[in-house]
Scaffold this active site. Structure first.
Site, mmCIF file in Angstrom:
data_model
loop_
_atom_site.group_PDB
_atom_site.id
_atom_site.type_symbol
_atom_site.label_atom_id
_atom_site.label_comp_id
_atom_site.label_asym_id
_atom_site.label_seq_id
_atom_site.Cartn_x
_atom_site.Cartn_y
_atom_site.Cartn_z
ATOM 1 C CD GLU A 4 -2.044 -15.490 -51.678
ATOM 2 O OE1 GLU A 4 -0.850 -15.177 -51.890
ATOM 3 O OE2 GLU A 4 -2.854 -15.413 -52.746
ATOM 4 C CB CYS A 26 -4.714 -15.363 -57.329
ATOM 5 S SG CYS A 26 -5.616 -15.352 -58.969
ATOM 6 C CD GLU A 77 -2.919 -9.975 -63.570
ATOM 7 O OE1 GLU A 77 -3.619 -9.866 -62.449
ATOM 8 O OE2 GLU A 77 -3.025 -9.237 -64.634
ATOM 9 C CE LYS A 121 10.594 -19.704 -63.494
ATOM 10 N NZ LYS A 121 10.387 -20.999 -63.188
HETATM 11 P P1 NAD Z 1 5.750 -17.721 -56.589
HETATM 12 O O1 NAD Z 1 6.045 -16.233 -56.833
HETATM 13 O O2 NAD Z 1 6.757 -18.411 -55.494
HETATM 14 O O3 NAD Z 1 6.310 -18.271 -58.159
HETATM 15 C C1 NAD Z 1 5.678 -17.909 -59.199
HETATM 16 C C2 NAD Z 1 6.671 -18.198 -60.287
HETATM 17 O O4 NAD Z 1 7.775 -17.211 -60.383
HETATM 18 C C3 NAD Z 1 7.352 -19.466 -60.649
HETATM 19 O O5 NAD Z 1 7.357 -19.786 -61.998
HETATM 20 C C4 NAD Z 1 8.498 -19.241 -59.861
HETATM 21 O O6 NAD Z 1 9.504 -20.092 -60.552
HETATM 22 C C5 NAD Z 1 9.080 -17.961 -60.358
HETATM 23 N N1 NAD Z 1 9.987 -17.236 -59.256
HETATM 24 C C6 NAD Z 1 10.106 -17.584 -57.951
HETATM 25 N N2 NAD Z 1 11.059 -16.818 -57.771
HETATM 26 C C7 NAD Z 1 11.397 -15.758 -58.869
HETATM 27 C C8 NAD Z 1 12.292 -14.764 -58.777
HETATM 28 N N3 NAD Z 1 13.040 -14.229 -57.758
HETATM 29 N N4 NAD Z 1 12.345 -13.836 -59.892
HETATM 30 C C9 NAD Z 1 11.438 -14.329 -61.198
HETATM 31 N N5 NAD Z 1 10.381 -15.309 -60.772
HETATM 32 C C10 NAD Z 1 10.599 -16.243 -59.657
HETATM 33 O O7 NAD Z 1 4.426 -18.066 -56.491
HETATM 34 P P2 NAD Z 1 3.878 -19.416 -55.729
HETATM 35 O O8 NAD Z 1 3.548 -19.030 -54.253
HETATM 36 O O9 NAD Z 1 4.394 -20.682 -56.122
HETATM 37 O O10 NAD Z 1 2.293 -19.132 -56.478
HETATM 38 C C11 NAD Z 1 1.170 -18.723 -55.855
HETATM 39 C C12 NAD Z 1 1.022 -17.325 -55.513
HETATM 40 O O11 NAD Z 1 0.835 -16.901 -56.881
HETATM 41 C C13 NAD Z 1 -0.065 -16.947 -54.713
HETATM 42 O O12 NAD Z 1 0.335 -15.613 -54.080
HETATM 43 C C14 NAD Z 1 -1.045 -16.571 -55.638
HETATM 44 O O13 NAD Z 1 -1.937 -15.549 -55.215
HETATM 45 C C15 NAD Z 1 -0.459 -15.919 -56.821
HETATM 46 N N6 NAD Z 1 -1.095 -16.006 -57.992
HETATM 47 C C16 NAD Z 1 -1.637 -14.827 -58.467
HETATM 48 C C17 NAD Z 1 -2.363 -15.088 -59.653
HETATM 49 C C18 NAD Z 1 -3.009 -13.778 -60.279
HETATM 50 O O14 NAD Z 1 -3.525 -13.820 -61.272
HETATM 51 N N7 NAD Z 1 -3.304 -12.707 -59.654
HETATM 52 C C19 NAD Z 1 -2.746 -16.206 -60.175
HETATM 53 C C20 NAD Z 1 -2.239 -17.385 -59.657
HETATM 54 C C21 NAD Z 1 -1.527 -17.334 -58.638
#
Ligand code: NAD
Length: 503
Positions: A389, A288, A254, A179
């Site tokens: 963050e 991230c 992650e 997804k």
């Molecule tokens: P997010 O957590 O809102 O979304 C990430 C993914 O999860 C998306 O595909 C989203 O549709 C899905 N999602 C949202 N709610 C969900 C739920 N309840 N259950 C399952 N899936 C769900 O993340 P974001 O804010 O859009 O992205 C940025 C964040 O991601 C930042 O906190 C960043 O640090 C983190 N990130 C971490 C890494 C890493 O490798 N550690 C890499 C990239 C981004």
């Protein structure tokens, strides 16, 4: 006029639409880039059922690893041939400046995918164990696929994160449901398209697009999903763990970060200034592992800051498709407003905004989600900007007096993703690296990501590792098989119960 592409879902070997659609809009111009099928929980259920049926049917997992690798390699080669197209797609959907998207978003992804495919042929799926004493027996330790794997991917580096999840999972013989984030799904759709075209059996790889809680939430609580690999925010990571707790599953998470970049007194200042800026501002800080906290020793603080401010002024905020652009837009209006609010709070709490802090002025920035690269100084550990963050182009600068104090500040957040050390003395830097609570530490560098390095965090930045030389371990489970070669009973454990009289 060119037609706007419409992206479909892929379930059980068929491309399917839904009755509802999303719009993918450029973060730079808000123009329509693509439309996208909006799936729901019922699509997640269908995809898991297809993945489970394909796993149980067994064709893919029974395919010899070298043949599985050949299928994956064909897809990666096709993606490599299409790299320029992917770069443009990436820039349009998530606003990454093209000069970064080319080497990092797409170049690194493809190099890592190729490395992961090459690993399959070297991976030890089966190894003999030592003979067991006192009974003559042989043992075999097999690494077997886990079953249906759910892969949930963010918008900032969609192809990298999708590839890190999908390729080792498939290489190990699992079935996958992926997804992507609805804001940046297009490169993930192309990854699925090329893998399908290379010859995956139907149902082995499925793609469902839709809302996070609706589709992602359903995937992680589905009883037939045996492995979850989620990349996203720590907040949603907690929700994933809660929802997944109805059964025992393999989990890789992650999550977010608030990484500290520590400059030591003996650092090469010019190199460290450029490094600190890159760590904090690359892709507008939407990484991230962004070095969003800069820790400066009192002795260097003022001179370092003066150079940093001179340098940040040279960054060009412009169209991400322009190869000279350093800073593009943020992904969405709400993320930009969140970053602006974090800066306002810092100001209200006594910090100083010494550069940026607002939306750039001029007609170019009337559309899209722009924010100036921002440097905030006199930040103290109790301020929101020191521990939350921001995920925007905001660098929080903090002072320290002793190295012990720097370690305390660096380790003083709930996160533990990355950290950096700048020093001319490698041993000093290595000693400091050992004291930092982080999954990755860069010394005199930032964002070095060779494909054999495991990536991930500790504390609230996640569990498990992605990429790297051991990525297949995350998608396999061990089975111990032992064969008795003695033909008798003597010395065996069961002789203890049955006694010498047993036949
Ligand atoms: P997010 O957590 O809102 O979304 C990430 C993914 O999860 C998306 O595909 C989203 O549709 C899905 N999602 C949202 N709610 C969900 C739920 N309840 N259950 C399952 N899936 C769900 O993340 P974001 O804010 O859009 O992205 C940025 C964040 O991601 C930042 O906190 C960043 O640090 C983190 N990130 C971490 C890494 C890493 O490798 N550690 C890499 C990239 C981004």
């Amino acid at each position: 006029m060119q037609a706007v592409p419409h992206a479909l879902m892929h379930i059980d070997g068929k491309w399917i639409d839904s009755t509802d659609h999303y719009e993918v809009r450029s973060p730079a111009t808000e123009e329509l880039v693509a439309t996208l099928a909006r799936g729901g929980p019922e699509h997640a259920d269908e995809a898991v059922a297809a993945a489970k049926a394909a796993f149980e049917e067994g064709t893919w997992r029974a395919t010899p690893p070298a043949e599985r690798a050949a299928v994956l390699r064909q897809a990666v080669n096709r993606l490599m041939q299409r790299s320029q197209e992917l770069v443009e797609m990436q820039v349009r959907e998530n606003g990454a400046p093209v000069r970064l998207a080319e080497p990092l978003h797409i170049g690194t992804s493809l190099a890592h995918l190729r490395y992961q495919v090459d690993l399959v042929e070297r991976y030890c799926f089966e190894r003999p164990s030592a003979m067991v004493s006192p009974v003559l027996a042989a043992g075999l330790i097999r690494r077997e696929p886990i079953g249906v794997c759910a892969a949930i991917v963010p918008w900032n580096f969609p192809l990298v994160h999708a590839g890190w999840k999908v390729v080792p999972a498939l290489a190990a013989g699992n079935s996958v449901v992926i997804k992507p984030d609805e804001r940046a799904p297009l490169t993930v759709v192309e990854l699925v398209r090329e893998l399908e075209a290379a010859g995956l059996p139907p149902g082995v790889l499925n793609l469902v697009t839709g809302d996070g809680p609706q589709v992602g939430g359903r995937l992680v609580e589905h009883p037939d999903v045996r492995k979850i690999n989620f990349t996203g925010s720590t907040r949603v990571g907690h929700d994933v763990v809660r929802r997944a707790s109805g059964g025992f599953r393999h989990l890789t998470l992650e999550l977010g970060g608030k990484s500290a970049n520590i400059v030591l007194e003996d650092a090469d200042v010019q190199t460290a200034v450029d490094g600190a800026l890159f760590a904090a501002m690359a892709y507008s800080g939407q990484i991230c592992a962004a070095g969003s906290r800069l820790l400066l020793p009192d002795a260097l603080h003022d001179a370092f800051l003066a150079r940093l401010i001179e340098r940040v002024k040279t960054l060009r905020i412009a169209d991400p498709l322009d190869p000279l652009t350093d800073i593009g837009p943020l992904i969405s209006r709400d993320r930009r407003d969140h970053a602006l609010a974090c800066v306002s709070d810092a100001r209200a709490q006594g910090a100083r905004v010494v550069h940026g802090g607002g939306i750039p002025s001029g007609p170019r920035y009337a559309q899209g989600h722009w924010m100036e690269p921002t440097i905030v100084t006199e930040v103290t550990p109790d301020m929101r900007i020191a521990h939350e963050e921001v995920f925007g182009p905001v660098l929080a600068v903090m002072r320290y007096r002793t190295v012990d104090e720097a370690v305390e500040i660096a380790n003083g957040t709930e996160y533990g993703l990355a950290a950096g050390v700048w020093s001319r003395d490698n041993q000093t830097a290595l000693d400091l690296a050992a004291r930092l609570e982080a999954g990755m530490v860069w010394i005199n560098d930032w964002y070095a990501l060779p494909p054999h390095f495991p990536l991930g965090g500790c504390k609230q930045s996640g569990i498990g590792r992605e990429s790297g030389a051991h990525s297949l371990d995350e998608y396999t489970q061990e089975k111990a098989v032992s064969i008795d070669l003695s033909g008798g009973v003597e010395g065996k454990l069961y002789s203890l119960l049955l006694g010498a009289e047993s036949p």
